[in-house]
Design a protein around this motif. Structure first.
Motif, PDB file in Angstrom:
ATOM      1  N   GLU A 273       0.829  -1.205   0.000  1.00  0.00           N
ATOM      2  CA  GLU A 273       0.000   0.000   0.000  1.00  0.00           C
ATOM      3  C   GLU A 273       0.862   1.252   0.000  1.00  0.00           C
ATOM      4  O   GLU A 273       0.594   2.209  -0.734  1.00  0.00           O
ATOM      5  CB  GLU A 273      -0.931  -0.008   1.212  1.00  0.00           C
ATOM      6  CG  GLU A 273      -1.878   1.186   1.263  1.00  0.00           C
ATOM      7  CD  GLU A 273      -2.812   1.143   2.453  1.00  0.00           C
ATOM      8  OE1 GLU A 273      -3.667   2.041   2.560  1.00  0.00           O
ATOM      9  OE2 GLU A 273      -2.675   0.212   3.285  1.00  0.00           O
ATOM     10  N   GLU A 274       1.916   1.246   0.831  1.00  0.00           N
ATOM     11  CA  GLU A 274       2.814   2.401   0.873  1.00  0.00           C
ATOM     12  C   GLU A 274       3.572   2.563  -0.434  1.00  0.00           C
ATOM     13  O   GLU A 274       4.017   3.667  -0.762  1.00  0.00           O
ATOM     14  CB  GLU A 274       3.791   2.269   2.040  1.00  0.00           C
ATOM     15  CG  GLU A 274       3.135   2.407   3.399  1.00  0.00           C
ATOM     16  CD  GLU A 274       4.148   2.356   4.535  1.00  0.00           C
ATOM     17  OE1 GLU A 274       5.349   2.530   4.265  1.00  0.00           O
ATOM     18  OE2 GLU A 274       3.737   2.139   5.684  1.00  0.00           O
ATOM     19  N   LEU A 275       3.731   1.488  -1.185  1.00  0.00           N
ATOM     20  CA  LEU A 275       4.392   1.551  -2.487  1.00  0.00           C
ATOM     21  C   LEU A 275       3.423   1.893  -3.613  1.00  0.00           C
ATOM     22  O   LEU A 275       3.817   1.954  -4.780  1.00  0.00           O
ATOM     23  CB  LEU A 275       5.081   0.214  -2.791  1.00  0.00           C
ATOM     24  CG  LEU A 275       6.294  -0.134  -1.918  1.00  0.00           C
ATOM     25  CD1 LEU A 275       6.662  -1.598  -2.090  1.00  0.00           C
ATOM     26  CD2 LEU A 275       7.475   0.765  -2.248  1.00  0.00           C
ATOM     27  N   GLY A 276       2.157   2.104  -3.281  1.00  0.00           N
ATOM     28  CA  GLY A 276       1.169   2.472  -4.286  1.00  0.00           C
ATOM     29  C   GLY A 276       0.716   1.337  -5.152  1.00  0.00           C
ATOM     30  O   GLY A 276       0.377   1.526  -6.324  1.00  0.00           O
ATOM     31  N   ILE A 277       0.676   0.122  -4.597  1.00  0.00           N
ATOM     32  CA  ILE A 277       0.348  -1.071  -5.392  1.00  0.00           C
ATOM     33  C   ILE A 277      -0.921  -1.731  -4.847  1.00  0.00           C
ATOM     34  O   ILE A 277      -0.994  -2.071  -3.671  1.00  0.00           O
ATOM     35  CB  ILE A 277       1.505  -2.084  -5.367  1.00  0.00           C
ATOM     36  CG1 ILE A 277       2.753  -1.483  -5.996  1.00  0.00           C
ATOM     37  CG2 ILE A 277       1.105  -3.369  -6.070  1.00  0.00           C
ATOM     38  CD1 ILE A 277       3.985  -2.353  -5.862  1.00  0.00           C
ATOM     39  N   ASN A 278      -1.926  -1.897  -5.701  1.00  0.00           N
ATOM     40  CA  ASN A 278      -3.083  -2.738  -5.426  1.00  0.00           C
ATOM     41  C   ASN A 278      -2.842  -4.066  -6.151  1.00  0.00           C
ATOM     42  O   ASN A 278      -3.164  -4.195  -7.326  1.00  0.00           O
ATOM     43  CB  ASN A 278      -4.368  -2.072  -5.911  1.00  0.00           C
ATOM     44  CG  ASN A 278      -4.684  -0.804  -5.153  1.00  0.00           C
ATOM     45  OD1 ASN A 278      -4.551  -0.760  -3.928  1.00  0.00           O
ATOM     46  ND2 ASN A 278      -5.103   0.229  -5.848  1.00  0.00           N
TER      47      ASN A 278
END
Length: 281
Positions: A273-278
């Motif tokens: 989530e912190e890496l911007g990945i769903n």
């Protein structure tokens, strides 16, 4: 025109910030899986998150395979050495935990070239592991395996000069063997990079890979070496984006939304989530 460009930038700005933010990282399971004085690598986990395979080593060429299984309702791990081979180069476990595929890279005598081989080994009904079965000749040089939910094998082949090197797929045959490898995508494995160690999501529409083997000039065109995430749209893969993490030669996604990766001889973890990945959406 300038107003349109400004509007597009404003819409994209939160996404750009998210992609560039540095995720907090920490050692994964210190003193249990990540030990001091020993290096760990090649992590791969089952779909339920209860079984993890990895390697430990002091010499990079002599990696010892281990398996960790959840105990006490998931609050701890029982770690033991796998015994179907003494050493290997890297390994992966199937999502259901019933198969391990691995690569060996042995030197038959001092000073001799290393010899590559790839194997698969399946669980017996009693939970033990059977005898390794050697892969077909065109997979003997393959490695950095990952097994998708449908049994498809994702792998890296460092092909000979004049042919592509990078990520391939190999379909599971009815007899448990694998089909001839098929090139995945020029976008995922851009020439002349060394793109390896694939991680595939549940529906095989997202993939995280390691990109390396580039000169400074080539990095300016293709991007700095590191972990890249690519997404598939229809039949096409995009060119991906680099994750804001240290360079790592192996990584894995855990079912609970963490990414673990090899760094400084230990396994580290970061939040997807912190890496911007769903990952599976």
């Amino acid at each position: 025109m300038n107003k349109l460009i400004t509007t597009i930038f404003i819409l994209l700005f939160p996404t750009i910030l998210l992609a560039q933010s540095q995720a907090e990282i920490s050692v994964f399971e210190p003193s249990v899986i990540s030990l001091e004085g020993v290096s760990e690598g090649s992590p791969d986990i089952t779909a339920d998150g209860n079984t993890l395979v990895f390697t430990r080593y002091e010499s990079y060429g002599d990696k010892v395979p281990y398996i960790a299984e959840r105990i006490n309702s998931g609050s701890g791990w029982e770690v033991r050495q796998l015994t179907f081979t003494d050493t290997l180069y890297n390994l992966a476990i199937s999502p259901d935990g019933q198969r391990i595929v691995y690569k060996t890279r042995n030197r038959p005598s001092p000073g001799a070239d290393r010899v590559n081989n790839a194997f698969r080994v399946d669980r017996n009904p009693d939970g033990s592991w059977g005898e390794p079965v050697e892969m077909q000749p065109d997979l003997k040089d393959a490695g950095y395996f990952r097994i998708a939910n449908d049994g498809t094998l994702y792998l890296f082949i460092n092909a000979s000069e004049g042919t592509p090197r990078g990520i391939f797929t190999s379909e599971l045959n009815s007899d448990g063997s694998y089909s001839d490898p098929v090139w995945l995508s020029d976008a995922v494995s851009p020439y002349p990079s060394v793109t390896y160690s694939p991680i595939i999501n549940d529906d095989e529409t997202k993939i995280i890979v390691n990109r390396a083997g580039l000169s400074e000039e080539e990095e300016q065109k293709l991007g700095e070496r590191g972990l890249y995430i690519h997404q598939k749209y229809g039949f096409q893969w995009d060119t991906g984006r680099r994750l804001n993490l240290p360079y790592s030669w192996y990584a894995e996604v855990l079912p609970d939304g963490r990414l673990i990766f090899v760094e400084n001889g230990d396994l580290y973890e970061a939040s997807l989530e912190e890496l911007g990945i769903n990952w599976n959406e």
